[in-house]
Design a protein around this motif. Structure first.
Motif, PDB file in Angstrom:
ATOM      1  N   ASP B 287      92.809  60.678 106.596  1.00 17.39           N
ATOM      2  CA  ASP B 287      91.625  61.220 105.951  1.00 17.39           C
ATOM      3  C   ASP B 287      91.485  60.530 104.590  1.00 17.39           C
ATOM      4  O   ASP B 287      92.272  60.777 103.678  1.00 17.39           O
ATOM      5  CB  ASP B 287      91.835  62.736 105.794  1.00 17.39           C
ATOM      6  CG  ASP B 287      90.703  63.395 105.033  1.00 17.39           C
ATOM      7  OD1 ASP B 287      89.816  62.676 104.548  1.00 17.39           O
ATOM      8  OD2 ASP B 287      90.730  64.628 104.928  1.00 17.39           O
ATOM      9  N   PRO B 288      90.496  59.650 104.434  1.00 12.63           N
ATOM     10  CA  PRO B 288      90.426  58.854 103.204  1.00 12.63           C
ATOM     11  C   PRO B 288      90.187  59.709 101.955  1.00 12.63           C
ATOM     12  O   PRO B 288      90.490  59.277 100.838  1.00 12.63           O
ATOM     13  CB  PRO B 288      89.254  57.901 103.449  1.00 12.63           C
ATOM     14  CG  PRO B 288      88.470  58.510 104.550  1.00 12.63           C
ATOM     15  CD  PRO B 288      89.412  59.322 105.368  1.00 12.63           C
ATOM     16  N   LYS B 295      93.386  56.575  97.794  1.00 14.32           N
ATOM     17  CA  LYS B 295      92.665  56.976  96.587  1.00 14.32           C
ATOM     18  C   LYS B 295      93.207  56.290  95.336  1.00 14.32           C
ATOM     19  O   LYS B 295      92.458  55.887  94.465  1.00 14.32           O
ATOM     20  CB  LYS B 295      92.734  58.509  96.416  1.00 14.32           C
ATOM     21  CG  LYS B 295      91.742  59.216  97.351  1.00 14.32           C
ATOM     22  CD  LYS B 295      91.375  60.605  96.889  1.00 14.32           C
ATOM     23  CE  LYS B 295      92.598  61.491  96.746  1.00 14.32           C
ATOM     24  NZ  LYS B 295      92.231  62.910  96.622  1.00 14.32           N
ATOM     25  N   THR B 296      94.551  56.188  95.259  1.00 12.07           N
ATOM     26  CA  THR B 296      95.121  55.662  94.018  1.00 12.07           C
ATOM     27  C   THR B 296      95.857  54.347  94.209  1.00 12.07           C
ATOM     28  O   THR B 296      96.241  53.694  93.247  1.00 12.07           O
ATOM     29  CB  THR B 296      96.122  56.673  93.418  1.00 12.07           C
ATOM     30  OG1 THR B 296      97.220  56.781  94.333  1.00 12.07           O
ATOM     31  CG2 THR B 296      95.488  58.038  93.222  1.00 12.07           C
ATOM     32  N   GLY B 297      96.132  53.988  95.457  1.00 13.09           N
ATOM     33  CA  GLY B 297      96.869  52.746  95.703  1.00 13.09           C
ATOM     34  C   GLY B 297      98.370  52.936  95.702  1.00 13.09           C
ATOM     35  O   GLY B 297      99.121  52.039  96.081  1.00 13.09           O
ATOM     36  N   TYR B 313      96.089  50.091 105.937  1.00  8.21           N
ATOM     37  CA  TYR B 313      95.223  50.642 104.880  1.00  8.21           C
ATOM     38  C   TYR B 313      93.974  49.804 104.658  1.00  8.21           C
ATOM     39  O   TYR B 313      93.058  50.211 103.978  1.00  8.21           O
ATOM     40  CB  TYR B 313      95.999  50.759 103.569  1.00  8.21           C
ATOM     41  CG  TYR B 313      97.190  51.690 103.665  1.00  8.21           C
ATOM     42  CD1 TYR B 313      97.008  53.044 103.888  1.00  8.21           C
ATOM     43  CD2 TYR B 313      98.481  51.197 103.531  1.00  8.21           C
ATOM     44  CE1 TYR B 313      98.096  53.890 103.990  1.00  8.21           C
ATOM     45  CE2 TYR B 313      99.580  52.027 103.619  1.00  8.21           C
ATOM     46  CZ  TYR B 313      99.382  53.381 103.854  1.00  8.21           C
ATOM     47  OH  TYR B 313     100.458  54.215 103.964  1.00  8.21           O
ATOM     48  N   GLU B 314      93.980  48.596 105.213  1.00  5.64           N
ATOM     49  CA  GLU B 314      92.849  47.681 104.995  1.00  5.64           C
ATOM     50  C   GLU B 314      91.778  47.823 106.078  1.00  5.64           C
ATOM     51  O   GLU B 314      90.771  47.130 106.021  1.00  5.64           O
ATOM     52  CB  GLU B 314      93.353  46.230 104.982  1.00  5.64           C
ATOM     53  CG  GLU B 314      94.425  45.924 103.942  1.00  5.64           C
ATOM     54  CD  GLU B 314      93.897  46.125 102.526  1.00  5.64           C
ATOM     55  OE1 GLU B 314      92.782  45.664 102.270  1.00  5.64           O
ATOM     56  OE2 GLU B 314      94.591  46.770 101.714  1.00  5.64           O
ATOM     57  N   GLN B 315      92.040  48.692 107.050  1.00  3.55           N
ATOM     58  CA  GLN B 315      91.101  48.786 108.168  1.00  3.55           C
ATOM     59  C   GLN B 315      89.681  49.119 107.690  1.00  3.55           C
ATOM     60  O   GLN B 315      89.510  49.859 106.731  1.00  3.55           O
ATOM     61  CB  GLN B 315      91.579  49.867 109.135  1.00  3.55           C
ATOM     62  CG  GLN B 315      91.122  49.643 110.555  1.00  3.55           C
ATOM     63  CD  GLN B 315      91.700  50.679 111.492  1.00  3.55           C
ATOM     64  OE1 GLN B 315      91.405  51.866 111.366  1.00  3.55           O
ATOM     65  NE2 GLN B 315      92.527  50.239 112.422  1.00  3.55           N
TER      66      GLN B 315
END
Lengths: 146, 661
Positions: B287-288, B295-297, B313-315
């Motif tokens: 859930d982004p 959200k913060t990296g 995470y790059e999708q």
């Protein structure tokens, strides 16, 4: 002087695209949402089929108001037809001013197949507007009348 | 001279009540070229159709005008009859004197006058009509099902079993829909998951079915047999090909505070989640809005614990374009937002819950493992009040006017199950009417009352207020004519059902009709209950109106049969009303080609005879198989060379003239 008792009943031509607005008009009918009988609908495949010339001709033949209904922008059955219609009608509006016809006598409305209530509301409002404006005599070609 | 015949339909009393059909017939007889005019009760009936065919043959008619219902209803019927009787089907015009006349006007004089004008207009048009020939278009043998609830699942399975490919597009990470959230189902009380999940497995195992979960339909173009849909596959940030569904990521995810939609928000879930145990596909989704890494990296714990290396995470969202022959809408429902029902205390009191929340609270796989508690403090409720018709059958702006249909039965089910599990609990049900049409439904309700001792009270609940940790339910007992104050531990509201919030967007995209409640309208309320008026679009389940599971499954099957019928054809007749250029007037400017949305217009050099020789000129050419007949080119054409068959300039002008006469 004779006072005219008869209330003015305008002649109104409504061009409706087959996919949205004509279906919207049918839905208004199925839901029994009434609008004045002065409105007579002509079915066209898409609002882009409407040549602005048809509107001028309608005025020439004695129409008091002409309304074009099509699918909402972005929802055209033919993808882009109503965008063309919108541009052509915008051009026509400025021309009407030039001709001296009140531009309220023509109107473009987007009515989807689901908006029976909107169709009825739009027609009621349009007829009220035209009735208030009175008869269209500017462009009427008397040679066409017997 | 062309010979025209006119038929005026009574449509029983639908038309005849507000239009004097005899007067319309007489008026039509006076029109030039009309050699025959008649009225009949039902022209769409077999006798009516035979009358029409006989008239065409006997009077050697060149054109027929039928004054009846909308051409969207019966134009095809009349055209078929005309063809059988030897008249070109495009020599038929329908004057819409029902939907656009008799149904909206009450005054007979007014209605008749308008009907005459409409008939006259159709006559004017048919006089200019030319016989047309329709081409054929291929049918793409694949169906799109929008929505992966029980309706979509059933339709997809039935279509796929007939041998056609099906794509299911579901916006949530798993298919299953609302039914997957339910505990038991009425009237048999079998467990919802036990009957649904095998079907979900069948769907995922079916070689003809593709599931696009966590995806949404973005755009649809085309027409029956040849739709093209753009599907947005939302980024899950998980490679579904690699994810094994082991749930290690869910355990380790540090962000566990998101409301769990599957449990109706009664507990929380991690940012990376699989909505429920039997999810199909059984793949994790991030859930982004909750993921710390996105959200913060910083974080990335799930990617460390994932042994399959599935986290990405790059999708990005992917747009897939697919072609379909038919589309099934199965967008389902939601329960209404109860914020506007303050008197019932839903937003203020934790112990006032919706029936869907109750369903999760009693479900063995729910947040409390099926142990019914008051959400406020976890105590076991001793007195429970069910309130029916919350937002249904009301006249206030926040109410729905319709009956939500399933609430009476599921409330009886809830009450019965409660009394069975906890016989010491007192259960009250406040109702307006108990509606139990359906096989074994009334027997079920009577069992709740007679065997299980549920107190059914006819009357509405006026107010629910919190008092010393209890809920005071103020209601009226209409039969005893007295005011009641009940101290309850838990109040369950049977909230009204409404169309899913995506329904309108999808309806607009498909140019499918919807009613004012955003439920899809069927092509005919009785005879075409699963077809949308837009060809190639079919309706399945709650998207068309409230219904229970048996009805939904029946309708889903019916929609599937209609799709199978369509897909089993190799070709469909195309639109005969296509653009046609007059080569003698065309100057080859190519304006028409630039406005054509289908690329149906091309150019050729052609030889023309002119006095004293031959001239080669560039002229436009229309591919009739591609042209959809919108008419954009006809207006763009400066020289007036382009015209649209079936809607020619002359025909439309004749209509205008006739109306303005």
């Amino acid at each position: 002087m004779q006072v005219e008792n008869k209330t003015f009943k305008p002649t109104i031509v409504a061009f409706c695209c087959n996919w949205c607005s004509y279906a919207g008009a049918d839905l208004a009918g199925s839901a029994r949402l009434s609008y004045p009988a002065e409105v007579k609908i002509i079915r066209i495949p898409c609002s882009c089929r409407l040549n602005p010339m048809f509107i001028l001709k309608a005025f020439q033949r004695g129409a008091d108001g002409v309304i074009l209904c099509g699918c909402h922008p972005g929802d055209c059955h033919y993808t882009t037809g109503n965008y063309y219609a919108r541009r052509r009608m915008t051009t026509l509006f400025s021309m009407l001013n030039y001709l001296g016809i009140e531009k309220e006598r023509t109107r473009v409305e987007w009515v989807s197949a689901a908006e029976g209530a909107k169709f009825s509301a739009v027609m009621n409002d349009f007829v009220a507007t035209i009735t208030a404006l009175g008869e269209n005599k500017k462009l009427e070609d008397l040679r066409c009348k017997k | 001279m062309k010979k025209i015949g006119v038929f005026v339909c009574w449509c029983g009393s639908n038309i005849a009540a507000t239009v004097d059909v005899k007067a319309v017939v007489e008026a039509c007889k006076k029109e030039p070229n009309v050699v025959f005019a008649e009225d009949y009760q039902y022209i769409c009936s077999e006798i009516g159709q035979n009358k029409m065919a006989d008239a065409i043959r006997d009077y050697k008619l060149d054109g027929v005008v039928i004054c009846s219902c909308s051409p969207r209803m019966h134009e095809a019927t009349f055209r078929k009859t005309a063809e059988k009787a030897g008249l070109n089907p495009y020599m038929i015009e329908v004057a819409n004197i029902r939907e656009q006349c008799s149904w909206i006007h009450k005054d007979i004089e007014e209605g008749t006058e308008k009907a005459i004008v409409l008939a006259r207009t159709a006559i004017a048009k048919v006089l200019l009509n030319a016989p047309l020939q329709a081409g054929e278009s291929k049918v793409t043998k694949r169906a799109l099902v929008i929505g992966g609830g029980i309706a979509g699942i059933q339709s997809a399975l039935d279509i796929a079993d007939a041998g056609f490919e099906v794509d299911i597009v579901e916006k949530k990470p798993s298919i299953g829909g609302k039914m997957s959230q339910l505990d038991k189902t009425f009237p048999t009380l079998d467990c919802s998951a036990c009957i649904l999940t095998p079907k979900m497995v069948d769907v995922s195992a079916h070689e003809k079915i593709n599931i696009f979960a966590y995806s949404e339909v973005e755009a649809v173009s085309g027409f029956v047999g040849n739709f093209t849909a753009k599907i947005r596959q939302k980024a899950r940030y998980v490679d579904t090909a690699k994810c094994t569904g082991c749930r290690a990521c869910m355990e380790k995810c540090p962000s566990k505070k998101s409301l769990n939609e599957f449990n109706a928000g009664l507990d929380t879930r991690p940012a990376i989640y699989i909505p429920f145990a039997q999810a199909v596909p059984n793949k994790a989704t991030i859930d982004p809005n909750a993921c710390i890494k996105l959200k913060t990296g910083k974080c990335g714990i799930c990617s460390k614990v994932c042994t399959a290396g599935a986290i990405d995470y790059e999708q990005k969202d992917q747009i897939i374009e697919r072609e379909y022959g038919a589309i099934v809408v199965a967008t389902g429902y939601n329960i209404i937002n109860l914020d506007k029902f303050n008197e019932l205390g839903y937003s203020d009191c934790k112990d006032v819950i919706t029936s869907l929340e109750f369903e999760r609270l009693t479900n063995a796989a729910g947040p409390t493992k099926g142990h019914l508690i008051c959400p406020s403090d976890g105590r076991e409720p001793k007195k429970i009040v069910f309130v029916q018709c919350v937002g249904s059958r009301g006249l206030r702006p926040c109410d729905k006017q319709y009956c939500s249909k399933i609430c009476c039965m599921y409330t009886a089910k809830h009450a019965m199950l409660l009394r069975e599990k906890h016989p010491e609990t007192e259960v009250y049900v406040f109702y307006i009417d108990v509606r139990t049409p359906g096989k074994n439904y009334d027997e079920f309700y009577r069992r709740a009352v007679e065997q299980y001792g549920v107190h059914y009270i006819k009357g509405q609940v006026g107010k629910v207020i919190e008092k010393d940790g209890h809920l005071e339910v103020q209601a009226s007992d209409l039969l005893a004519d007295e005011q009641l104050h009940i101290d309850a531990d838990l109040v369950v509201l049977a909230a009204a059902i409404e169309a899913d919030d995506t329904a309108r967007k999808i309806g607009t995209m498909l140019t499918a009709s919807m009613d004012t409640n955003d439920f899809f309208t069927e092509a005919h309320a009785k005879l075409k209950p699963v077809e949308s008026p837009t060809a190639g679009i079919f309706l399945s389940g709650m998207c068309q109106g409230p219904k229970d599971i048996p009805d939904t499954v029946a309708q889903a099957g019916a929609a599937a049969v209609k799709v199978i019928g369509l897909l089993s054809k190799d070709t469909l007749k195309c639109n005969a009303c296509v653009a046609s250029p007059n080569e003698n007037m065309c100057n080859g400017c190519s304006l028409c080609a630039t406005v054509c949305p289908y690329g149906a217009i091309t150019y050729v050099d052609k030889e023309f005879r002119i006095p004293g020789g031959v001239q080669v000129r560039r002229v436009s050419q229309v591919n009739e198989a591609i042209c959809q007949g919108c008419g954009a080119c006809t207006v763009a054409c400066m020289s007036g060379a382009m015209d649209l068959k079936g809607f020619t300039n002359k025909e439309i002008m004749a209509e205008v003239e006739s109306i303005c006469k």
